[in-house]
Enzyme design. Structure first.
Site, PDB file in Angstrom:
ATOM      1  CG  ASP A 196      43.918  36.202  28.612  1.00  0.00           C
ATOM      2  OD1 ASP A 196      43.351  35.152  28.964  1.00  0.00           O
ATOM      3  OD2 ASP A 196      44.406  37.006  29.429  1.00  0.00           O
ATOM      4  NE  ARG A 370      33.176  37.824  37.162  1.00  0.00           N
ATOM      5  CZ  ARG A 370      34.421  37.396  36.937  1.00  0.00           C
ATOM      6  NH1 ARG A 370      34.984  37.630  35.780  1.00  0.00           N
ATOM      7  NH2 ARG A 370      35.097  36.798  37.881  1.00  0.00           N
TER       8      ARG A 370
END
Length: 398
Positions: A196, A370
């Site tokens: 992925d 993040r």
């Protein structure tokens, strides 16, 4: 004015990628560090889409499938993505969501692996949907799921392993996993590697062909800037294309799609990864967005990404009192993607305040701030400002 502020200006002045910032629709009053969730809008895309809607759809209508190249868009755009992930032309098809492509890749990999291989190794830290789909695929195919830390997958692969599904970069921490080594170990064990690439494509070199990856999937709305919900892509190594057996055969992947025959006969090549009618509007928005990559060296992108994240960590250490945040992103370049994740006890309150002050990152519950660094439009002054504002927000909170 701090030394770090001055150094940021000097680094921006010397940055060979700095000119690409002008290609994006960005508010100069905002530091946008959420391109690892949704990339910024390339400024020329609205005009392209106005033409697609007004002329290609509005005037040519159905003729555009041939005259405007709508029919060949999934493979044509796949060939444009290919250099960014280290693939030759003809190995990537664009369409559907990442989730749908994960399902295609996992089930097809179990079929390619053959009988006697009844286990699927899954990255235990994977983005949740990948895990959900792998579990569903395992129930359908009679396989069992073995969740593992990605670092343990090479040693765990054995005669019962059909495939491993691994995230190239961990969505939460930004950890970069060992694609070459893991792929080689799986291949040596007779298993397949399914990667992925959602958090790596467009941020760092991938090398799908060079490292012998079997199958890969990825989204296009993060570092590739394709727009919200833009179509994902599926990579099938050339050596597997003739035997690739998609669990979702559709008329678009039929060898004679307009024959409308009751029996299915798969087309050749990456076209086998198609299913139904592609979403033309979002597909063509993606194609236009990819123009910003013309002439860009992914190695230069990687070099700037590492420089930005290094500089951000340095600024955080200089501005934020010790102990207020802790980086959960690896320091080592070989283990870092293009984001920095900071553990912060007050993260749920801190991130909204950062956004209110013009620094846009995101929150991963319960305690992770993040910050994604997209080298085509994020600069060093942005990076220094983000760390400085973070320090101010934390000081106000205390």
């Amino acid at each position: 004015m701090s030394d770090l502020h001055e150094r940021a200006r000097e680094l921006d002045a010397a940055d060979p990628l700095a000119g690409h910032r002008a290609e994006f629709a960005l508010d100069e009053g905002t530091v946008y560090l959420d391109g690892n969730s949704l990339g910024a809008l390339p400024a020329h895309v609205p005009a392209r889409m106005a033409d697609v809607i007004g002329r290609e759809w509005g005037e040519l209508r159905i003729r555009s499938w041939d005259e405007s190249g709508w029919w060949t868009a999934p493979e044509r755009i796949g060939d444009r993505i290919a250099p960014l992930v280290g693939a030759a032309p003809g190995r990537i098809v664009v369409g559907d969501s990442t989730s749908v492509n994960v399902f295609k890749a996992v089930v097809a990999a179990t079929r390619l692996a053959g009988e006697g291989r009844d286990e699927i190794l899954v990255d235990a830290t994977t983005f949740p949907t990948d895990g959900y789909i792998a579990e569903s695929a395992a129930r359908m195919t009679g396989h069992r799921i073995v969740p593992l830390d990605p670092a343990d997958i090479p040693g765990a692969a054995g005669p019962r392993t059909a495939l491993a599904l691994v995230n190239h970069v961990d969505y939460r921490t930004g950890r970069l996993h060992d694609l070459p080594g893991t792929t080689a170990a799986l291949r040596a064990a007779g298993a397949l590697a399914v990667w992925d690439l959602c958090h790596s494509a467009g941020a760092l070199p991938v090398g799908l062909d060079a490292h012998g990856v079997d199958l890969a999937v990825g989204c296009t709305y993060k570092y590739l800037n394709g727009g919200p919900g833009s179509p994902a892509y599926l990579y099938v190594a050339e050596r597997h294309q003739a035997a690739f057996d998609s669990p979702l055969p559709g008329w678009n992947s039929h060898a004679d799609p307009f024959g409308m025959t009751p029996g299915y006969r798969a087309a050749d090549g990456a076209v086998r990864g198609r299913v139904g009618t592609p979403d033309i509007l979002s597909t063509l928005a993606l194609e236009a967005a990819l123009d910003v990559w013309d002439g860009v060296d992914v190695n230069a992108v990687r070099a700037k990404s590492l420089a930005l994240t290094d500089f951000f960590l340095e600024c955080v250490r200089a501005y934020v009192p010790e102990g207020r945040v802790v980086s959960v992103t690896p320091e080592a370049h070989a283990e870092r993607g293009s984001q920095v994740a900071l553990s912060c006890p007050d993260a749920a309150a801190v991130m909204p305040e950062l956004i209110a002050r013009g620094v846009v990152g995101d929150l991963r519950r319960p305690d992770v701030l993040r910050f994604g660094f997209t080298p085509l439009y994020v600069g060093f002054a942005d990076t220094e400002r983000a760390a400085r504002v973070l320090a101010d927000v934390l000081a106000a909170a205390s």
